[in-house]
Design a protein around this motif. Structure first.
Motif, PDB file in Angstrom:
ATOM      1  N   GLU B 150      -4.273  -1.679 -15.200  1.00 42.03           N
ATOM      2  CA  GLU B 150      -3.629  -0.911 -14.132  1.00 42.03           C
ATOM      3  C   GLU B 150      -2.215  -1.427 -13.870  1.00 42.03           C
ATOM      4  O   GLU B 150      -1.310  -0.653 -13.569  1.00 42.03           O
ATOM      5  N   HIS B 257      -1.693  -0.285  -5.707  1.00 40.96           N
ATOM      6  CA  HIS B 257      -2.229   0.561  -6.779  1.00 40.96           C
ATOM      7  C   HIS B 257      -3.417  -0.119  -7.472  1.00 40.96           C
ATOM      8  O   HIS B 257      -4.465   0.489  -7.703  1.00 40.96           O
ATOM      9  N   ARG B 260      -6.499  -0.203  -5.288  1.00 40.56           N
ATOM     10  CA  ARG B 260      -7.075   1.121  -5.124  1.00 40.56           C
ATOM     11  C   ARG B 260      -7.794   1.558  -6.406  1.00 40.56           C
ATOM     12  O   ARG B 260      -8.923   2.014  -6.382  1.00 40.56           O
ATOM     13  N   GLN B 261      -7.139   1.354  -7.547  1.00 38.15           N
ATOM     14  CA  GLN B 261      -7.703   1.859  -8.804  1.00 38.15           C
ATOM     15  C   GLN B 261      -8.935   1.078  -9.258  1.00 38.15           C
ATOM     16  O   GLN B 261      -9.826   1.645  -9.849  1.00 38.15           O
ATOM     17  N   THR B 262      -8.931  -0.214  -9.004  1.00 40.74           N
ATOM     18  CA  THR B 262     -10.017  -1.017  -9.567  1.00 40.74           C
ATOM     19  C   THR B 262     -11.133  -1.282  -8.556  1.00 40.74           C
ATOM     20  O   THR B 262     -12.268  -1.518  -8.955  1.00 40.74           O
ATOM     21  N   MET B 263     -10.822  -1.283  -7.262  1.00 42.95           N
ATOM     22  CA  MET B 263     -11.845  -1.641  -6.275  1.00 42.95           C
ATOM     23  C   MET B 263     -11.977  -0.604  -5.176  1.00 42.95           C
ATOM     24  O   MET B 263     -12.766  -0.783  -4.249  1.00 42.95           O
ATOM     25  N   ASN B 264     -11.170   0.437  -5.248  1.00 44.72           N
ATOM     26  CA  ASN B 264     -11.186   1.452  -4.203  1.00 44.72           C
ATOM     27  C   ASN B 264     -10.913   0.851  -2.820  1.00 44.72           C
ATOM     28  O   ASN B 264     -11.504   1.249  -1.814  1.00 44.72           O
ATOM     29  N   VAL B 265     -10.044  -0.138  -2.799  1.00 51.03           N
ATOM     30  CA  VAL B 265      -9.674  -0.794  -1.542  1.00 51.03           C
ATOM     31  C   VAL B 265      -8.263  -0.360  -1.161  1.00 51.03           C
ATOM     32  O   VAL B 265      -7.372  -0.346  -2.014  1.00 51.03           O
ATOM     33  N   ASP B 266      -8.069   0.008   0.100  1.00 53.41           N
ATOM     34  CA  ASP B 266      -6.730   0.327   0.595  1.00 53.41           C
ATOM     35  C   ASP B 266      -6.184  -0.896   1.326  1.00 53.41           C
ATOM     36  O   ASP B 266      -6.713  -1.291   2.367  1.00 53.41           O
TER      37      ASP B 266
END
Lengths: 597, 597
Positions: B150, B257, B260-266
């Motif tokens: 990512e 980014h 968000r992409q790897t853990m869906n964490v904001d």
């Protein structure tokens, strides 16, 4: 907010009427009719900047600009006047009328002109930063990047994951010479820099990672040749649960993908050639198929000729006699033939016999050659028939130990095939010529040491059905090994590995590596094989070589940002260098020749 | 054709009624009611395989299966009987009725159960291949890969290109200790493995590559701490033509980014805190903002108390007195306080004063403490008011040189903040707490050497307007340097660099590095700065640390496939190791203590 709105090289007619802010380097300044023109350069290319004297403050700055000043330009994009466009540039239809000009950093006069084509490599490597500003180098390194990124995308889509393996690893006395790293913590102990991640990637397969890759530095402390560097970059790949054919198919697709995505080149189908055929036809395991010249085997018909130069090798085990027919080669002059004769001597040949075919219909009488008189009619007939000689051809001959013949006539094939004559006569096809060479032998006999060595490495699996040959006849044993060749360069190679401990033991037996020795050197791999190691295999590509081929760079050093010289030196940083006595003391070592420093 | 049609872990109810071929490892075999159940494992997870005795040939093979056998299963996907589904598995709704079973490779009994949670690190590292088969390790390394991919995608989209810099480079005596590599070609000379590509990436900016990155190994031969490795991996980035704010914005977006992409964490917005504020409030330049405890500054009110422990530091230049208020902390026992007292001594504190606030309304009389009697009323009032103390709180005090106070009370803040009490009372917020720390000082004074040192490195640019302070008052000079902090860990850091040679000279002046010395050490950078170097800056992230944080791994060694121990050893391959005398001779070195080996 960046200091610029666009890259210089990407300002096109789409932006006409817009104000842009650009940053870059003064490639050239021209004064013309009271106006100053600046060719402004950045990574993406050039743009023409026009500085009018009706903005005196800006113009005064423009007057002081010199080559390689780093500047910022704010201005209006407008169409170039008719007749002044430049089709070689993306920005060739426009120019930027400068409104504001800022010198971000001046430059002293560079030691050479950036567009000087005749710089020595020493100059280029010493002033590498300026050399790297040249569009040639920038294009090379940008292509190199795009190649790696396309490789990564392809492998990602196919489930391969990048896993890092150690740089500080164990020295293994086999193979090439290691770079060593003394340990401070462990007195008298050394790490070695990896020659390849071979064992680690196999361990990752045993550990169930399924599909691994890495684009990583490898190290060999060998005497350097033109296409070698002490540190080089390998695209290293391994997969579980695929056989030889599937592995080759997959990586053929990968390389095809890379060429298509980065160069819009279609490599087409890859021929697959057994090692034996490659040696038979081209005397090489990496034949350049662009060269339409092949060996003609003559060993059998030369056994009883009166010419010892031919009959000797033909009757000696391991000897070989071949012809190389060069269509249209009878125009090669005597002095050229003399030069070729000197050339093949580099490869161990004692001389270079030849026959010019002036009139093939005339048989013996149509031949011009110092050796024809020594050959009986049957030999002459065989030579002409087998080579398919026609009037106007020349035939060269190699007769010696097979290795000498293959090396010498193989090299001659390339020398002629890459020369002017071949281009003129169509013997050289200017195309991309990929190829798989397969079915490598497992072992080769080392005449000096009187033992069998592994051709690839001792973890290569034998072909199905060849396991028993390892005991009885190692020379017959064929491996599941494969090389990808492009235009006569080995791009990469690999093999299916041994995944069963008992097969691995047999290979060590064949190599006369005792179980104790094997345990000492590769114990961690042998241990791992006991725990349900999966069938696995892989390969490695040489990235430097691949990009050199793709860019048609003159040297591998032209696709590496900071390469070493052939004396393994970095001329930019002056590495290697002497170090403090304190550092050596901490590492528990001392110099043998303190006076040398 | 692969040996399998699907990954085990990815067989779901979509495939019910289909025949699949799977490869993997026997995670567990259960015999139940005359039927054999095999939990088959691969990289993607588990699947349940059912072996019925009505296929006797297959069943006989199944009966011999043991843990960690590598097998191939061909069978029919069917729904699991009601009541036997497993919601924890992707494949939990189905099972595979085995038709054909092949043992690809048997396994000897592993030295430990793969699901044993209590293995020593020595066991794990010695048998790393089996340890790496554990889903915990596989998930860690898969996440590590996805993070790097990512990062690469983000950087690619933003015009950054990966350029390799040398591994064999020049030793610089500053900073951490180098790993050295003796040169065979140049007697008495050594390469060094890079501590970072800092100088090379700056050179690439000068060379006009505009945006560079590399995910690369760096090396420091330092005594190891829990989160250090001799070789570690850095996401190294540099850009031209961006200022500090834009660089921070860009890389905040990059890390956002990745999460968000790897853990869906904001990760939300990143607060920006000047270094001075971080030290003031938390005694740390990498505060863990999940811990809701802050320092209260008391230096000014302790100048005239009778208590020398406080008044001493308060009246000494460079001294500091602070309180740390722990809400609800009066329940902390005397023995816990004693333990904290021992703990702060690690950081150089001589003791740990404290006040329990039993009844804040009662003023002095409501306080329980060995030190209250030594403090005058104004001091007591200031303590209670400034800390905002309430009944039930405890206050801890630090009074010493500022560095000791910051280190000791900063560490105490974390110890309490990560402890049970804090979780219970809400003083610890379980969330991702990112932060930029900015405005680092350019220089720090080295009391021992009586000279100024660079806080980051000597190529860091001063803030605009601070250039002149470099001569007159180095301690006041603030740098364009920034660190990204997450949950109290420094994830990465960087700076805008100096791009003008005359500013660089001023920094060397401030650091008392003579022009000759500067030329010797960094000559190639100084030379490069003369040729129109662009404004540039960048940063580097520690990949190992980032992934450790993301996976909540216990140790940095759990996100590295083949790590070194804290004694800098590879237990798997037994590196470092002794080497042949011949190798040493070729490298022109000898051991100081041959007997040590």
């Amino acid at each position: 907010m960046s200091m610029r709105s666009h890259y210089c090289g990407l300002v096109t007619e789409d932006l006409i009427g817009h104000t842009v802010t650009l940053c870059g380097w003064v490639n050239r300044r021209r004064d013309h009719g009271g106006v100053i023109f600046v060719d402004l350069r950045d990574r993406e290319g050039y743009v023409q900047v026009v500085c009018d004297p009706d903005r005196p403050e800006m113009f005064a700055i423009a007057e002081d600009l010199r080559n390689e000043f780093c500047i910022q330009v704010k201005g209006l994009v407008r169409a170039r006047p008719e007749g002044t466009t430049n089709d070689n540039l993306k920005s060739g239809k426009i120019e930027v009328l400068c409104h504001e000009l800022t010198v971000l950093n001046p430059s002293v006069t560079p030691p050479f002109q950036l567009d000087d084509e005749n710089l020595s490599e020493t100059t280029r490597l010493t002033h590498r930063v300026l050399d790297l500003r040249r569009p040639y180098m920038q294009n090379n390194l940008m292509l190199r990047y795009r190649v790696t990124m396309e490789v990564r995308k392809f492998l990602d889509e196919h489930g391969f994951i990048d896993i890092e393996t150690p740089m500080l690893t164990k020295s293994t006395p086999e193979g090439a010479r290691d770079y060593l790293v003394p340990s401070r913590v462990h007195d008298g102990h050394f790490f070695a820099l990896p020659q390849s991640p071979q064992l680690f990637k196999q361990l990752l397969m045993v550990a169930g990672y399924d599909r691994y890759y890495q684009i990583t530095k490898c190290f060999r402390d060998e005497d350097l040749r033109a296409d070698r560097q002490p540190e080089f970059t390998q695209i290293d790949i391994e997969t579980s649960f695929l056989g030889e054919q599937e592995i080759r198919d997959l990586f053929q697709r990968m390389i095809t993908h890379v060429f298509r995505q980065t160069m819009n080149v279609d490599l087409g189908e890859f021929p697959v050639m057994p090692y034996a055929e490659a040696m038979f036809k081209y005397g090489s395991d990496k034949p350049d198929l662009r060269v339409k010249l092949e060996f003609t085997e003559l060993t059998d018909v030369m056994k009883d000729v009166d010419f010892k130069v031919f009959s000797g090798p033909a009757t000696t085990p391991g000897g070989r006699v071949v012809a190389l027919r060069v269509p249209g080669g009878s125009e090669i002059s005597r002095s050229e033939i003399d030069a070729y004769t000197e050339f093949v001597k580099i490869y161990g040949a004692k001389g270079l016999a030849w026959i010019k075919v002036n009139d093939v219909a005339a048989g013996r009488d149509g031949l011009q050659s110092p050796i024809v008189k020594n050959l009986h009619d049957a030999a002459i007939t065989a030579i002409l028939e087998r080579t398919g000689a026609r009037s106007g051809d020349i035939l060269f001959f190699g007769a010696d130990k097979a290795k000498v013949v293959n090396d010498a006539i193989g090299a001659l094939r390339l020398k002629i095939g890459h020369g002017e004559l071949a281009k003129k006569t169509g013997l050289f096809e200017d195309r991309w010529a990929p190829l798989w060479v397969v079915d490598f032998p497992m072992f080769e006999f080392d005449e000096d040491d009187h033992r069998w060595n592994a051709v690839h490495h001792p973890f290569t699996a034998p072909k199905d059905g060849h396991e028993d040959d390892m005991d009885s006849d190692p020379g017959k044993c064929v491996a599941k090994a494969y090389d990808m060749v492009l235009n006569g360069w080995e791009l990469g190679g690999g093999s299916v590995r041994i995944h069963r401990a008992e097969v691995q033991s047999k290979v060590f037996d064949a190599l006369k590596i005792s179980p104790e020795d094997a345990q000492l050197k590769f114990g961690f791999l042998l241990d791992a094989l006991q725990y349900g190691a999966p069938p696995h295999g892989g390969l490695a590509f040489g990235l430097d070589r691949l990009v050199t081929l793709m860019t048609k760079a003159e040297s591998i050093r032209d696709v590496i940002a900071f390469p070493k010289t052939q004396r393994a030196q970095d001329l930019l940083t002056q590495a290697p260098s002497p170090v403090d006595e304190k550092q050596l003391r901490e590492l528990h070592i001392r110099l043998r020749n303190p006076a040398a420093v």
